[in-house]
Design a protein around this motif. Structure first.
Motif, PDB file in Angstrom:
ATOM      1  N   VAL A   1       0.847  -1.124  -0.068  1.00 30.01           N
ATOM      2  CA  VAL A   1      -0.204  -0.225   0.254  1.00 30.01           C
ATOM      3  C   VAL A   1       0.973   1.281  -0.070  1.00 30.01           C
ATOM      4  CG1 VAL A   1      -1.724   1.419   1.597  1.00 30.01           C
ATOM      5  CG2 VAL A   1      -2.134  -1.165   1.238  1.00 30.01           C
ATOM      6  N   GLU A   2       1.982   1.303   0.933  1.00 33.34           N
ATOM      7  CA  GLU A   2       2.736   2.521   1.054  1.00 33.34           C
ATOM      8  C   GLU A   2       3.463   2.500  -0.558  1.00 33.34           C
ATOM      9  OE1 GLU A   2       2.687   4.757   3.236  1.00 33.34           O
ATOM     10  OE2 GLU A   2       1.275   3.309   4.539  1.00 33.34           O
ATOM     11  N   GLY A   3       3.929   1.499  -1.048  1.00 32.82           N
ATOM     12  CA  GLY A   3       4.568   1.398  -2.219  1.00 32.82           C
ATOM     13  C   GLY A   3       3.845   1.986  -3.438  1.00 32.82           C
ATOM     14  N   VAL A   4       2.473   1.762  -3.458  1.00 40.00           N
ATOM     15  CA  VAL A   4       1.616   2.130  -4.497  1.00 40.00           C
ATOM     16  C   VAL A   4       1.297   3.726  -4.411  1.00 40.00           C
ATOM     17  CG1 VAL A   4      -0.800   1.895  -5.219  1.00 40.00           C
ATOM     18  CG2 VAL A   4       0.506  -0.203  -4.789  1.00 40.00           C
ATOM     19  N   LYS A   5       1.335   4.061  -2.975  1.00 39.49           N
ATOM     20  CA  LYS A   5       1.135   5.478  -2.883  1.00 39.49           C
ATOM     21  C   LYS A   5       2.253   6.093  -3.261  1.00 39.49           C
ATOM     22  CE  LYS A   5      -2.173   5.286   0.927  1.00 39.49           C
ATOM     23  NZ  LYS A   5      -2.432   5.056   2.547  1.00 39.49           N
TER      24      LYS A   5
ATOM     25  N   ASN B   1       5.090   9.548  -7.610  1.00 41.10           N
ATOM     26  CA  ASN B   1       6.489   9.773  -8.301  1.00 41.10           C
ATOM     27  C   ASN B   1       7.658   9.568  -7.251  1.00 41.10           C
ATOM     28  OD1 ASN B   1       5.282   9.789 -11.111  1.00 41.10           O
ATOM     29  ND2 ASN B   1       4.618  11.968 -10.647  1.00 41.10           N
ATOM     30  N   GLN B   2       7.382   9.234  -6.080  1.00 42.09           N
ATOM     31  CA  GLN B   2       8.539   9.138  -5.211  1.00 42.09           C
ATOM     32  C   GLN B   2       9.044   7.666  -5.407  1.00 42.09           C
ATOM     33  OE1 GLN B   2       6.147   9.549  -1.746  1.00 42.09           O
ATOM     34  NE2 GLN B   2       6.115  11.685  -1.673  1.00 42.09           N
ATOM     35  N   GLN B   3       8.790   6.812  -6.067  1.00 48.24           N
ATOM     36  CA  GLN B   3       9.211   5.798  -6.304  1.00 48.24           C
ATOM     37  C   GLN B   3       8.995   5.186  -7.719  1.00 48.24           C
ATOM     38  OE1 GLN B   3      11.148   3.139  -3.978  1.00 48.24           O
ATOM     39  NE2 GLN B   3      11.042   4.586  -2.329  1.00 48.24           N
ATOM     40  N   SER B   4       9.864   4.390  -8.286  1.00 49.29           N
ATOM     41  CA  SER B   4       9.502   3.966  -9.794  1.00 49.29           C
ATOM     42  C   SER B   4       9.180   2.518  -9.583  1.00 49.29           C
ATOM     43  CB  SER B   4      10.827   3.882 -10.656  1.00 49.29           C
ATOM     44  OG  SER B   4      11.856   3.095 -10.311  1.00 49.29           O
TER      45      SER B   4
END
Ligand SMILES: [Zn+2]
Length: 331
Positions: free
Chosen positions: A220-224, A229-232
């Motif tokens: 969930v955190e990753g998807v957010k 655009n904080q993580q690819s």
């Protein structure tokens, strides 16, 4: 005293009572239902009942010679056929062994029972070999197939079995059972596990044991972070080395269902509360045709995962995340 260690789940007792009331049984059963509703437990209990020399009120007695052998895990007339490794196929060699076992005389002079689990894991050669055994039943042998996905079995196998659906309990019964089984968790945690498990209580326990709640939190955190655009997608794909892909696909299926409900106005708030901000935002900004395309890709790949296909793990996660993000970009 009946042997409580081999009791079916309480929500299966009506089926159990009907099944064990008679003394004549079909020679091949197919126990079918969602993953984690207690099918394997049911099959184990039924096998114990069939092998027991003096069943008491429909249960294995736990006292007789046959029950003692079963409890020790050394009953010569009980055979379990399953993949050598979890998630792998059941091969023809295992089914040949099964054929040999069927041909032998019962060593304890009673019945012989085979549990085959999960039946959909048989490859085509194995399934064809099993079909031969099903066509030549032996009088004292009982074959218990267990399957999450009976539709994946050869129709000719299904038609030779007595298909016994095993239901998922109602929400209240499942919650009460989880409260009893996982007393250290609170009702909110029980509810979250049960939701993730599609209502199947034993699946909820398995998810708890693999710490699925915290894995899901990471996703969930990753998807957010992805949407901001904080993580690819490729960074995230490398970051989840221990995440079971089936779980990931299941969660995206759940979220996609919520998106469809929100997009079509069937619901105002998502069922999956851990995405209660993200999903309504996405539903407002995406187009229905793009969502339907995405869903068909997702279901196809989930089917491949369930079919034990060997997907490239990192590539699969990365592709999934890129497409998820593109839902917002395809106007
Ligand atoms: Zn017994």
């Amino acid at each position: 005293m009946a042997d409580q260690a081999v009791s079916p789940c309480p929500w299966h007792l009506p089926v159990w009572d009907a099944l064990t009331a008679g003394s004549r049984h079909a020679h091949a059963f197919l126990f079918a239902g969602l993953p984690g509703v207690g099918k394997r437990l049911f099959a184990e209990a039924f096998a114990a009942h069939l092998l027991c020399l003096q069943p008491q009120s429909g249960r294995a007695c736990g006292q007789c010679r046959s029950c003692h052998l079963r409890q020790a895990g050394s009953h010569p007339d009980r055979l379990v056929v399953e993949p050598e490794e979890q998630g792998k196929a059941i091969r023809i060699d295992a089914i040949r062994q099964l054929g040999d076992f069927m041909g032998q005389t019962a060593q304890q002079g009673g019945r012989k029972v085979i549990i085959l689990h999960p039946a959909e894991a048989m490859n085509l050669n194995a399934a064809n070999a099993l079909l031969k055994s099903l066509e030549e039943p032996t009088s004292d042998t009982y074959l218990l197939l267990v399957s999450d996905q009976p539709s994946r079995l050869l129709p000719t196998i299904r038609s030779r079995c007595r298909v016994q659906p095993l239901v998922t309990p109602g929400h209240a019964e499942a919650m009460a059972w989880l409260q009893h089984s996982l007393p250290d968790l609170d009702a909110e945690q029980h509810g979250a596990l049960l939701l993730m498990a599609g209502g199947a209580p034993l699946r909820a326990i398995a998810l708890h044991e693999m710490d699925a709640a915290s894995l899901r939190q990471q996703v969930v955190e990753g998807v957010k972070a992805l949407l901001k655009n904080q993580q690819s997608a490729s960074q995230l794909a490398e970051r989840w080395p221990n995440l079971p892909l089936e779980l990931l696909a299941d969660w995206f299926c759940d979220w996609t269902l919520d998106l469809l409900r929100l997009k079509t106005g069937a619901m105002e708030a998502p069922v999956n509360t851990d995405m209660d901000k993200v999903l309504p935002y996405m539903a407002r900004h995406l187009q229905l045709p793009a969502l339907l395309n995405w869903q068909s890709w997702l279901l196809q790949h989930r089917g491949m995962l369930l079919g034990k296909a060997n997907l490239n793990r990192v590539l699969f996660i990365e592709t999934l995340l890129i497409q998820w993000k593109q839902l917002l970009e395809r106007r």
